[in-house]
Design a protein around this motif. Structure first.
Motif, PDB file in Angstrom:
ATOM      1  N   SER A  53      -7.454  -3.190  -0.496  1.00 52.79           N
ATOM      2  CA  SER A  53      -8.286  -1.975  -0.181  1.00 52.79           C
ATOM      3  C   SER A  53      -9.291  -2.117   0.952  1.00 52.79           C
TER       4      SER A  53
ATOM      5  N   ASP B 111      -7.733   0.333   8.625  1.00 59.74           N
ATOM      6  CA  ASP B 111      -6.912   1.360   8.798  1.00 59.74           C
ATOM      7  C   ASP B 111      -6.144   1.065   9.973  1.00 59.74           C
TER       8      ASP B 111
ATOM      9  N   VAL C 242      -3.379  -1.113   9.312  1.00 59.60           N
ATOM     10  CA  VAL C 242      -2.058  -0.260   8.444  1.00 59.60           C
ATOM     11  C   VAL C 242      -1.323   0.401   9.423  1.00 59.60           C
ATOM     12  N   ARG C 243      -2.039   1.069  10.298  1.00 56.51           N
ATOM     13  CA  ARG C 243      -1.414   1.811  11.399  1.00 56.51           C
ATOM     14  C   ARG C 243      -0.151   0.912  12.352  1.00 56.51           C
TER      15      ARG C 243
ATOM     16  N   GLY D 115       2.414  -0.304  10.476  1.00 53.01           N
ATOM     17  CA  GLY D 115       3.517   0.794   9.561  1.00 53.01           C
ATOM     18  C   GLY D 115       3.424   0.619   7.995  1.00 53.01           C
ATOM     19  N   LEU D 116       2.301   0.015   7.576  1.00 49.57           N
ATOM     20  CA  LEU D 116       2.246  -0.370   5.999  1.00 49.57           C
ATOM     21  C   LEU D 116       2.209   0.928   5.361  1.00 49.57           C
ATOM     22  N   SER D 117       2.715   0.768   4.023  1.00 46.62           N
ATOM     23  CA  SER D 117       2.564   2.139   3.176  1.00 46.62           C
ATOM     24  C   SER D 117       2.207   1.701   1.632  1.00 46.62           C
ATOM     25  N   PHE D 118       0.976   1.896   1.335  1.00 48.34           N
ATOM     26  CA  PHE D 118       0.697   1.567   0.042  1.00 48.34           C
ATOM     27  C   PHE D 118      -0.557   2.560  -0.387  1.00 48.34           C
ATOM     28  N   ARG D 119      -0.671   2.768  -1.863  1.00 46.35           N
ATOM     29  CA  ARG D 119      -1.559   3.771  -2.262  1.00 46.35           C
ATOM     30  C   ARG D 119      -2.599   2.913  -2.664  1.00 46.35           C
TER      31      ARG D 119
END
Length: 236
Positions: free
Chosen positions: A72, A76, A79-80, A83-87
């Motif tokens: 967490s 960012d 992440v950008r 190209g990461l993807s998690f919630r």
């Protein structure tokens, strides 16, 4: 597990990353994207390091976090870029600290919304002073977080450069120049409230609130600047 250039028999690499945790994987991904040949070495059967869930008990289908909430705090920008993807989800309750006072059980709840937290402070301390001090103190750390967290993905700033970013003279003194215990004792009078604030400074440091090395300050900053907000969210 080569991140780039997996030719059979290839034994020369531009970089070897020891440890396939989230930090090692990020480093390997950036190097590979830059065209470097990279080898990631991981002793376990899975990558992810602390940022995964695991089944620690044989025969029990229970998945427990191995400190996976650390993701967490992933900036960012990374992440950008990758190209990461998690919630992630916000925690409703930050902490609850039980205590006995005047022969009766009570405690301090932090979370559940501002009003619920204020009421918990009032029940514990008999008034609003400590809660108002709490709001001011974390308002200050929140502003420091917004200014300091972006530097984690930039070239390391000098002390003078960082000082210019932290415009608040009191914040700079409290967090960067003197032991954080001084500021906490100045701002809070209730010993339990002081302890809750100090948790983020002392956990894992084996220091005290007034350690001249300021390692407790570094630990505290790590806990309150994450994401530019200080939030520690929970990955789904």
């Amino acid at each position: 597990m080569p991140a780039h250039d997996a030719r059979p028999g290839h034994r020369t690499y531009d970089a070897v990353i020891v440890g396939g945790g989230h930090n090692g994987l990020v480093a390997a991904a950036y190097l590979a994207r830059a065209g470097r040949s990279v080898l990631v070495l991981e002793r376990l059967g899975t990558t992810g390091g602390a940022a995964v869930s695991t089944r620690p008990f044989a025969g029990v289908d229970a998945r427990l976090s191995r400190y996976s909430y650390l993701v967490s705090l992933l900036p960012d920008k990374i992440v950008r870029d990758l190209g990461l993807s998690f919630r992630v989800r916000k925690r409703d309750v930050s902490s609850y600290t039980p205590v006995e006072r005047d022969g009766r059980p009570t405690g301090l709840l932090v979370g559940g919304g501002p009003e619920r937290t204020r009421e918990a402070f009032a029940r514990l301390t008999g008034g609003d002073r400590e809660y108002e001090a709490w709001q001011r103190f974390y308002g200050m750390t929140g502003e420091v977080a917004r200014r300091v967290f972006p530097t984690l993905t930039e070239p390391l700033p000098s002390r003078d450069e960082l000082r210019r970013r932290v415009a608040d003279d009191d914040a700079w003194r409290m967090l960067f120049e003197e032991p954080v215990g001084v500021a906490i004792e100045e701002r809070f009078t209730d010993d339990l409230v002081r302890g809750v604030v100090l948790t983020d400074a002392l956990i894992g440091t084996f220091a005290d609130a007034h350690d001249a090395s300021l390692k407790q300050n570094r630990c505290f900053l790590y806990h309150v600047i994450g994401g530019g907000t200080g939030d520690w969210d929970v990955p789904v």
